[in-house]
Scaffold this motif. Sequence first.
Motif, mmCIF file in Angstrom:
data_model
loop_
_atom_site.group_PDB
_atom_site.id
_atom_site.type_symbol
_atom_site.label_atom_id
_atom_site.label_comp_id
_atom_site.label_asym_id
_atom_site.label_seq_id
_atom_site.Cartn_x
_atom_site.Cartn_y
_atom_site.Cartn_z
ATOM 1 N N LEU A 295 0.756 -1.141 -0.019
ATOM 2 C CA LEU A 295 -0.172 -0.045 0.006
ATOM 3 C C LEU A 295 0.745 1.113 0.065
ATOM 4 O O LEU A 295 0.188 2.261 -0.201
ATOM 5 N N ALA A 296 2.199 1.066 0.215
ATOM 6 C CA ALA A 296 2.897 2.475 0.442
ATOM 7 C C ALA A 296 3.600 3.109 -0.821
ATOM 8 O O ALA A 296 3.748 4.128 -0.840
ATOM 9 N N ASP B 291 -7.988 -0.812 4.968
ATOM 10 C CA ASP B 291 -8.210 -2.102 5.129
ATOM 11 C C ASP B 291 -6.856 -2.938 5.716
ATOM 12 O O ASP B 291 -6.728 -3.926 5.932
ATOM 13 N N TRP B 292 -6.010 -1.873 6.284
ATOM 14 C CA TRP B 292 -4.814 -2.584 7.101
ATOM 15 C C TRP B 292 -4.646 -1.509 8.206
ATOM 16 O O TRP B 292 -4.109 -0.387 8.293
ATOM 17 N N PRO B 293 -5.502 -1.941 9.456
ATOM 18 C CA PRO B 293 -5.725 -1.004 10.407
ATOM 19 C C PRO B 293 -4.564 -0.959 11.634
ATOM 20 O O PRO B 293 -4.810 -1.335 12.711
ATOM 21 N N HIS B 294 -3.596 -0.723 11.208
ATOM 22 C CA HIS B 294 -2.244 -0.901 12.172
ATOM 23 C C HIS B 294 -1.477 0.335 12.343
ATOM 24 O O HIS B 294 -1.470 1.150 11.251
ATOM 25 N N ASP B 295 -1.021 0.656 13.214
ATOM 26 C CA ASP B 295 -0.335 1.995 13.737
ATOM 27 C C ASP B 295 1.207 1.926 13.581
ATOM 28 O O ASP B 295 1.907 1.426 14.633
ATOM 29 N N VAL B 296 1.776 1.898 12.310
ATOM 30 C CA VAL B 296 3.261 2.032 12.289
ATOM 31 C C VAL B 296 3.848 3.281 11.769
ATOM 32 O O VAL B 296 3.270 4.014 10.750
ATOM 33 N N GLU B 297 4.742 3.787 12.517
ATOM 34 C CA GLU B 297 5.673 5.104 12.190
ATOM 35 C C GLU B 297 6.553 4.482 11.008
ATOM 36 O O GLU B 297 7.387 3.642 11.182
ATOM 37 N N LEU B 298 6.280 5.005 9.596
ATOM 38 C CA LEU B 298 7.127 4.308 8.631
ATOM 39 C C LEU B 298 8.002 5.540 8.145
ATOM 40 O O LEU B 298 7.266 6.478 7.639
ATOM 41 N N THR B 299 9.021 5.443 7.902
ATOM 42 C CA THR B 299 9.978 6.381 7.482
ATOM 43 C C THR B 299 10.823 5.937 6.409
ATOM 44 O O THR B 299 11.281 4.867 6.382
ATOM 45 N N LEU B 300 11.113 6.599 5.443
ATOM 46 C CA LEU B 300 12.297 6.582 4.493
ATOM 47 C C LEU B 300 13.468 7.255 4.635
ATOM 48 O O LEU B 300 13.061 8.571 4.523
ATOM 49 N N GLN B 301 14.715 6.905 4.898
ATOM 50 C CA GLN B 301 15.801 7.899 4.784
ATOM 51 C C GLN B 301 16.765 7.527 3.792
ATOM 52 O O GLN B 301 17.169 6.702 3.629
ATOM 53 N N ILE B 302 17.369 8.614 3.184
ATOM 54 C CA ILE B 302 17.867 8.536 1.870
ATOM 55 C C ILE B 302 19.434 9.416 2.293
ATOM 56 O O ILE B 302 19.232 10.432 2.680
ATOM 57 N N VAL B 303 20.634 8.729 2.165
ATOM 58 C CA VAL B 303 21.793 9.387 2.546
ATOM 59 C C VAL B 303 22.545 9.302 1.190
ATOM 60 O O VAL B 303 22.961 8.367 0.370
ATOM 61 N N MET B 304 22.745 10.647 0.511
ATOM 62 C CA MET B 304 23.690 10.752 -0.785
ATOM 63 C C MET B 304 24.865 11.259 -0.098
ATOM 64 O O MET B 304 25.318 12.139 0.422
ATOM 65 N N GLY B 305 25.893 10.287 -0.443
ATOM 66 C CA GLY B 305 27.306 10.549 0.048
ATOM 67 C C GLY B 305 28.133 9.802 -1.072
ATOM 68 O O GLY B 305 27.934 9.879 -2.085
ATOM 69 N N GLU B 306 29.292 9.239 -0.314
ATOM 70 C CA GLU B 306 30.140 8.294 -1.332
ATOM 71 C C GLU B 306 29.380 7.133 -2.050
ATOM 72 O O GLU B 306 29.421 6.624 -3.045
ATOM 73 N N ALA B 307 28.472 6.612 -0.909
ATOM 74 C CA ALA B 307 27.330 5.698 -1.397
ATOM 75 C C ALA B 307 26.125 6.248 -1.354
ATOM 76 O O ALA B 307 25.973 7.330 -0.960
ATOM 77 N N LEU B 308 24.977 5.689 -2.032
ATOM 78 C CA LEU B 308 23.554 5.841 -1.897
ATOM 79 C C LEU B 308 23.136 5.095 -0.785
ATOM 80 O O LEU B 308 22.987 3.732 -1.012
ATOM 81 N N LEU C 185 5.497 8.396 5.841
ATOM 82 C CA LEU C 185 4.108 7.795 5.329
ATOM 83 C C LEU C 185 3.176 8.049 6.372
ATOM 84 O O LEU C 185 2.946 7.208 7.228
ATOM 85 N N PRO C 186 2.329 9.335 6.564
ATOM 86 C CA PRO C 186 1.464 9.573 7.607
ATOM 87 C C PRO C 186 0.435 8.416 7.641
ATOM 88 O O PRO C 186 -0.118 8.271 8.883
ATOM 89 N N SER C 187 -0.258 8.177 6.468
ATOM 90 C CA SER C 187 -1.264 7.269 6.628
ATOM 91 C C SER C 187 -1.141 5.820 7.058
ATOM 92 O O SER C 187 -1.967 5.083 7.457
ATOM 93 N N ALA C 188 0.292 5.358 7.119
ATOM 94 C CA ALA C 188 0.700 4.180 8.159
ATOM 95 C C ALA C 188 0.445 4.290 9.349
ATOM 96 O O ALA C 188 0.130 3.057 10.074
ATOM 97 N N ARG C 189 -0.020 5.488 10.163
ATOM 98 C CA ARG C 189 -0.289 5.479 11.342
ATOM 99 C C ARG C 189 -1.701 4.962 11.553
ATOM 100 O O ARG C 189 -2.687 5.944 12.309
ATOM 101 N N GLY C 190 -2.247 3.918 10.966
ATOM 102 C CA GLY C 190 -3.826 3.520 11.097
ATOM 103 C C GLY C 190 -4.741 3.957 10.328
ATOM 104 O O GLY C 190 -6.043 3.687 10.373
ATOM 105 N N GLU C 191 -4.252 4.676 9.143
ATOM 106 C CA GLU C 191 -5.087 4.984 8.212
ATOM 107 C C GLU C 191 -5.161 4.415 6.865
ATOM 108 O O GLU C 191 -5.588 5.033 5.733
ATOM 109 N N LEU C 192 -4.070 3.446 6.484
ATOM 110 C CA LEU C 192 -4.222 2.955 5.202
ATOM 111 C C LEU C 192 -5.382 2.032 5.018
ATOM 112 O O LEU C 192 -5.843 1.422 6.236
#
Length: 298
Positions: free
Chosen positions: A96-97, A129-146, A120-127
């Motif tokens: 769903l993400a 038919d998927w009624p679960h409260d999960v704090e979902l974050t994505l972190q991207i670091v651009m350096g010598e590697a991605l 993803l704010p809607s992962a906090r119980g608002e997706l």
Amino acid sequence: MATFEVDSEQHGELNCWRISSAHGELLIAQQGAQILSYQRVGEPPLLWLSEQAIFRQGKSVRAGVPVCWPWFGNLQRNPQSVQAMYRGEQAPAHGLARTRDWQLLGIEERGQALHITFELPSARGELPDWPHDVELTLQIVMGEALDVSLNSHNRGDSPVTISQALHSYFAVSDVRQVRVEGVEGLSYVETLADWEQRQQQGALAFTGETDRIYLDTPPQLSIVDPHWQRRITLASTGSRSAVIWNPWTERASELTDMADDGWQRMLCIETANVWDDLVELEPGASHSLRVSISSTAL
């Protein structure tokens, strides 16, 4: 101190940001917090963006790094504990993400690296038919590697079980000439042969359609590309499974968002938690699925 530029762009129906630093250039969409392309300065693209990509709301783009969460692939092919989390009837492929808008929390320099964070704010119980409260974050670091990290924190009062993947599309000179190292001797599920379990002999070369789930993978895999004289290295944590996919000729011709010969220029190696490599989060628990992508000359 590193310097960077951020430009807002509209690609079809999608809001995107183009982020440039001393290391490279990243294009990312608000929908799905999906990296669409990444290219290091002076090198061929590292991540592949389909020439016929469709930028439409509600549709994942054939490119970069789609986020598959809270399940991977066909939900019915997932373990029962993952299926049980979903209350709906029609489960979209890959969760769903990837087709919902994420919130850009910030872009900041830390030393010589650039840190980009989405939630993803809607992962906090608002997706749906998927009624679960999960704090979902994505972190991207651009350096010598991605570096890409998908972080799940169960904020609810019940356990949550998920499968997931960073569905990375890598750019290659010609998939028929590359090989994947690090899979030697591994067991894998051959999805094209009735999901039979087999064992890999030697490095993986490509001679036809490929769709395999590798099990108990090591923390490092690499794509060796002799024509472009480079090695792409994937160093992962929080994962012991990987999906390797290339559609080849017939399947590619069926995909409206891929050129008929597009399969030659891409290879998916998906850092994942799939099959028996599930993520089970007790209340208050967290998990980070992370891959660091780098390239070196052969």
